[in-house]
Design a protein around this motif. Structure first.
Motif, mmCIF file in Angstrom:
data_model
loop_
_atom_site.group_PDB
_atom_site.id
_atom_site.type_symbol
_atom_site.label_atom_id
_atom_site.label_comp_id
_atom_site.label_asym_id
_atom_site.label_seq_id
_atom_site.Cartn_x
_atom_site.Cartn_y
_atom_site.Cartn_z
ATOM 1 N N VAL A 126 9.245 11.230 2.744
ATOM 2 C CA VAL A 126 7.802 11.442 2.885
ATOM 3 C C VAL A 126 7.054 10.468 1.985
ATOM 4 C CG1 VAL A 126 5.892 13.052 2.491
ATOM 5 C CG2 VAL A 126 8.028 13.885 3.500
ATOM 6 N N ARG A 127 7.529 10.327 0.767
ATOM 7 C CA ARG A 127 6.852 9.503 -0.232
ATOM 8 C C ARG A 127 6.885 8.010 0.119
ATOM 9 N NH1 ARG A 127 5.730 10.942 -5.317
ATOM 10 N NH2 ARG A 127 7.223 12.684 -5.255
ATOM 11 N N THR A 128 7.954 7.566 0.768
ATOM 12 C CA THR A 128 8.153 6.126 1.011
ATOM 13 C C THR A 128 8.283 5.863 2.509
ATOM 14 O OG1 THR A 128 10.537 6.429 0.698
ATOM 15 C CG2 THR A 128 9.253 5.742 -1.215
ATOM 16 N N PRO A 129 7.181 5.739 3.220
ATOM 17 C CA PRO A 129 7.235 5.518 4.669
ATOM 18 C C PRO A 129 7.803 4.141 4.981
ATOM 19 C CG PRO A 129 5.028 5.121 3.867
ATOM 20 C CD PRO A 129 5.804 5.665 2.705
ATOM 21 N N PRO A 130 8.274 3.953 6.212
ATOM 22 C CA PRO A 130 8.715 2.618 6.612
ATOM 23 C C PRO A 130 7.542 1.645 6.576
ATOM 24 C CG PRO A 130 8.511 4.055 8.521
ATOM 25 C CD PRO A 130 8.335 4.929 7.304
ATOM 26 N N TRP A 131 7.841 0.383 6.352
ATOM 27 C CA TRP A 131 6.759 -0.604 6.295
ATOM 28 C C TRP A 131 6.018 -0.682 7.618
ATOM 29 C CZ3 TRP A 131 5.753 -5.267 8.879
ATOM 30 C CH2 TRP A 131 4.682 -6.007 8.347
ATOM 31 N N TRP A 132 6.748 -0.470 8.728
ATOM 32 C CA TRP A 132 6.093 -0.569 10.034
ATOM 33 C C TRP A 132 6.536 0.576 10.927
ATOM 34 C CZ3 TRP A 132 2.229 -3.765 11.521
ATOM 35 C CH2 TRP A 132 1.839 -3.701 12.851
ATOM 36 N N SER A 133 5.574 1.283 11.459
ATOM 37 C CA SER A 133 5.811 2.267 12.511
ATOM 38 C C SER A 133 4.508 2.390 13.276
ATOM 39 C CB SER A 133 6.248 3.615 11.921
ATOM 40 O OG SER A 133 5.134 4.374 11.497
ATOM 41 N N PRO A 134 4.499 3.046 14.436
ATOM 42 C CA PRO A 134 3.261 3.116 15.211
ATOM 43 C C PRO A 134 2.098 3.755 14.469
ATOM 44 C CG PRO A 134 5.116 3.688 16.600
ATOM 45 C CD PRO A 134 5.650 3.576 15.198
ATOM 46 N N ILE A 135 2.390 4.656 13.513
ATOM 47 C CA ILE A 135 1.285 5.343 12.832
ATOM 48 C C ILE A 135 1.269 5.098 11.324
ATOM 49 C CG2 ILE A 135 0.816 7.138 14.537
ATOM 50 C CD1 ILE A 135 2.939 7.859 11.505
ATOM 51 N N SER A 136 2.260 4.414 10.784
ATOM 52 C CA SER A 136 2.282 4.100 9.351
ATOM 53 C C SER A 136 2.516 2.598 9.185
ATOM 54 C CB SER A 136 3.377 4.896 8.641
ATOM 55 O OG SER A 136 3.103 6.271 8.678
ATOM 56 N N ASN A 137 1.476 1.846 9.454
ATOM 57 C CA ASN A 137 1.529 0.401 9.259
ATOM 58 C C ASN A 137 0.165 -0.031 8.731
ATOM 59 O OD1 ASN A 137 -0.229 -0.759 11.546
ATOM 60 N ND2 ASN A 137 1.140 0.598 12.681
ATOM 61 N N PRO A 138 0.077 -1.207 8.149
ATOM 62 C CA PRO A 138 -1.172 -1.612 7.496
ATOM 63 C C PRO A 138 -2.396 -1.625 8.406
ATOM 64 C CG PRO A 138 0.632 -3.031 6.808
ATOM 65 C CD PRO A 138 1.167 -2.176 7.924
ATOM 66 N N LEU A 139 -2.197 -1.753 9.713
ATOM 67 C CA LEU A 139 -3.332 -1.843 10.631
ATOM 68 C C LEU A 139 -3.988 -0.493 10.896
ATOM 69 C CD1 LEU A 139 -1.917 -4.374 13.255
ATOM 70 C CD2 LEU A 139 -3.404 -4.849 11.293
ATOM 71 N N VAL A 140 -3.199 0.576 10.920
ATOM 72 C CA VAL A 140 -3.743 1.878 11.327
ATOM 73 C C VAL A 140 -3.565 2.965 10.270
ATOM 74 C CG1 VAL A 140 -3.324 1.345 13.757
ATOM 75 C CG2 VAL A 140 -1.616 2.635 12.469
ATOM 76 N N ASP A 141 -2.976 2.640 9.136
ATOM 77 C CA ASP A 141 -2.641 3.659 8.145
ATOM 78 C C ASP A 141 -3.856 4.485 7.734
ATOM 79 O OD1 ASP A 141 -0.713 4.945 6.406
ATOM 80 O OD2 ASP A 141 -1.660 3.899 4.735
ATOM 81 N N ALA A 142 -4.949 3.833 7.400
ATOM 82 C CA ALA A 142 -6.120 4.554 6.911
ATOM 83 C C ALA A 142 -6.653 5.530 7.956
ATOM 84 C CB ALA A 142 -7.211 3.569 6.500
ATOM 85 N N LEU A 143 -6.764 5.076 9.206
ATOM 86 C CA LEU A 143 -7.348 5.919 10.247
ATOM 87 C C LEU A 143 -6.406 7.049 10.658
ATOM 88 C CD1 LEU A 143 -9.687 6.467 12.166
ATOM 89 C CD2 LEU A 143 -8.635 4.893 13.800
ATOM 90 N N SER A 144 -5.110 6.758 10.767
ATOM 91 C CA SER A 144 -4.189 7.759 11.297
ATOM 92 C C SER A 144 -3.627 8.691 10.228
ATOM 93 C CB SER A 144 -3.029 7.082 12.039
ATOM 94 O OG SER A 144 -2.234 6.317 11.144
ATOM 95 N N ASN A 145 -3.642 8.266 8.978
ATOM 96 C CA ASN A 145 -2.937 9.050 7.960
ATOM 97 C C ASN A 145 -3.815 9.676 6.884
ATOM 98 O OD1 ASN A 145 -0.347 8.789 9.048
ATOM 99 N ND2 ASN A 145 -0.066 6.786 8.103
ATOM 100 N N THR A 146 -5.023 9.186 6.674
ATOM 101 C CA THR A 146 -5.866 9.804 5.645
ATOM 102 C C THR A 146 -6.087 11.277 5.959
ATOM 103 O OG1 THR A 146 -6.992 7.717 5.148
ATOM 104 C CG2 THR A 146 -8.082 9.749 4.457
ATOM 105 N N VAL A 147 -6.561 11.566 7.170
ATOM 106 C CA VAL A 147 -6.842 12.958 7.516
ATOM 107 C C VAL A 147 -5.547 13.747 7.716
ATOM 108 C CG1 VAL A 147 -7.053 12.607 10.008
ATOM 109 C CG2 VAL A 147 -8.345 14.438 8.898
#
Length: 209
Positions: free
Chosen positions: A80-101
C-alpha cells in the motif's frame, strides 16, 4: 505544492500498520486487512478491478483480493505504501485526480470506525483537490435517488444533479461530501435539508460507484 494523494497514502499506511490486521472499518464486513488488500489490488491488478465496471467479472476481482489478503499483513501494508511507478490509476499523470479522494476516503474508513473519532481539519488545497473529484462522483452517485439534488460546498462550489428544482440539499465541506456521495452517509458530517421523505432517502440510499 503539496502532493495530497501521496500524503494520504502515507498516512493511511501508517494507520493500517498501527491498527493491525483485524480492526473494523466503515466498510461493512471489511477489516483493515481487507481494505489494505483492496488498495494493493487496485494499484497493481487492473484485471481484477474491471469487475467494478463489468459486474459478471466481479468474482475474479474478489478472488484476487482474498488471495492478497491472505498474505502477511506487514507485506500488504508495505505494498500500500509503495505503489508501482506506473499503473492505470497510480502514475504521475493521474495520481492526484484518481488517488487524493480515494485515499482520503479509505483513511477515514479506518479512522471513523473508532468510537470518538474527530474530524480532521484539512488544508484548503486538499479540500479543493477533493472537491474536484467529488463534483463528478456526486453527479454519478446521486442520479440513483430519482429526484433533483443540490450539493453545496461553501467556498468551493455547488453541483446540481437532475433537472428541475432541487428537492433536497446536501451541504458540507468537500471531504465530508466525498464520504457522503461514496455511500458513507452514516459517518459524513453534512447537513441534509428538504422534505422528510427525500432527506431520508438520501441518507439511506446505496450511493457510491
Amino acid at each position: 505544492m503539496t502532493d495530497y494523494a501521496r500524503a494520504e497514502r502515507r498516512q493511511l499506511a501508517d494507520l493500517l500498520q498501527q491498527a493491525g490486521p483485524d480492526q473494523p472499518t466503515v466498510n461493512t464486513g471489511w477489516t483493515t486487512r481487507d481494505l489494505a488488500a483492496h488498495l494493493v489490488v487496485r494499484d497493481r491488478r487492473p484485471d481484477a478491478m474491471i469487475g467494478v465496471l463489468i459486474p459478471p467479472l466481479a468474482g475474479h476481482g474478489e478472488h484476487v483480493r482474498l488471495a492478497k489478503a491472505a498474505q502477511p499483513y506487514a507485506q500488504v501494508v508495505q505494498e500500500v505504501r509503495t505503489p508501482p511507478w506506473w499503473s492505470p490509476i497510480s502514475n504521475p499523470l493521474v495520481d492526484a485526480l484518481s488517488n487524493t479522494v480515494e485515499f482520503f476516503i479509505h483513511h477515514e474508513d479506518v479512522r471513523r470506525a473508532t468510537p470518538g473519532c474527530t474530524r480532521r481539519v484539512l488544508e484548503p488545497g486538499e479540500q479543493r483537490a477533493i472537491w474536484q473529484a467529488t463534483r463528478l462522483t456526486a453527479r454519478l452517485a446521486l442520479r440513483k435517488v430519482g429526484f433533483p439534488v443540490l450539493v453545496e460546498a461553501p467556498g468551493f462550489g455547488t453541483v446540481r444533479v437532475g433537472t428541475g428544482e432541487p428537492r433536497a440539499t446536501v451541504t458540507g465541506e468537500p471531504g465530508e461530501l466525498a464520504l457522503f456521495v461514496s455511500g458513507r452517509q452514516r459517518v459524513a458530517e453534512v447537513a441534509v435539508t428538504g422534505e422528510p421523505v427525500e432527506v431520508e432517502k438520501l441518507r439511506t440510499a446505496g450511493l457510491g460507484m
